[in-house]
Motif scaffolding. Structure first.
Motif, short mmCIF file in Angstrom:
data_model
loop_
_atom_site.label_atom_id
_atom_site.label_comp_id
_atom_site.label_asym_id
_atom_site.label_seq_id
_atom_site.Cartn_x
_atom_site.Cartn_y
_atom_site.Cartn_z
N ASN A 13 0.86 -1.17 0.00
CA ASN A 13 0.00 0.00 0.00
C ASN A 13 0.90 1.23 0.00
N ASN A 15 0.34 4.16 1.06
CA ASN A 15 0.23 4.79 2.37
C ASN A 15 0.44 3.69 3.42
N TYR A 16 1.65 3.19 3.52
CA TYR A 16 1.92 2.02 4.35
C TYR A 16 1.85 2.29 5.85
N ASP A 18 -0.47 3.92 7.65
CA ASP A 18 -1.81 3.72 8.21
C ASP A 18 -2.08 2.27 8.59
N PRO A 19 -1.83 1.30 7.70
CA PRO A 19 -2.05 -0.10 8.10
C PRO A 19 -1.16 -0.53 9.27
N LYS A 21 0.13 1.41 11.73
CA LYS A 21 -0.38 2.03 12.95
C LYS A 21 -1.68 1.36 13.40
N TRP A 22 -2.52 1.02 12.45
CA TRP A 22 -3.77 0.32 12.74
C TRP A 22 -3.48 -1.02 13.42
N TRP A 66 -6.90 -4.31 4.74
CA TRP A 66 -5.92 -3.57 3.94
C TRP A 66 -5.46 -4.31 2.68
#
Length: 86
Positions: A13, A15-16, A18-19, A21-22, A66
């Motif tokens: 992804n 925007n790596y 965000d996953p 941190k999630w 994700w």
């Protein structure tokens, strides 16, 4: 028996962060598992069955939310001091 594991997540992804941190936030919801994160990986420690169950649940949830991601894990039987910095 205690288990210490090191986990690195590599989402496919752009925007790596965000996953990642999630995923770390989800790991934090397990009160019976200790977590420490640095710039390269997350270390967790807890009862063997608790750690393995958490990983199975959360890796599946991450893939479902994700999409593709690589998880690299290392395991050592026993409890390590996650705050050790030498």
């Amino acid at each position: 028996m205690k288990l210490t594991a090191e986990i690195s997540m590599y989402p496919f992804n752009e925007n790596y962060l965000d996953p990642i941190k999630w995923f770390i936030g989800r790991v934090d919801s397990y009160n019976n598992i200790e977590r420490v994160t640095n710039a390269m990986a997350t270390q967790v420690c807890g009862e063997y069955s608790d750690v393995m169950s958490m990983l199975a649940i959360e890796m599946q949830a991450a893939h479902e939310k994700w999409g593709k991601a690589v998880f690299v894990c290392k395991f050592i039987g026993g409890e390590l001091n996650l705050s050790h910095s030498e």
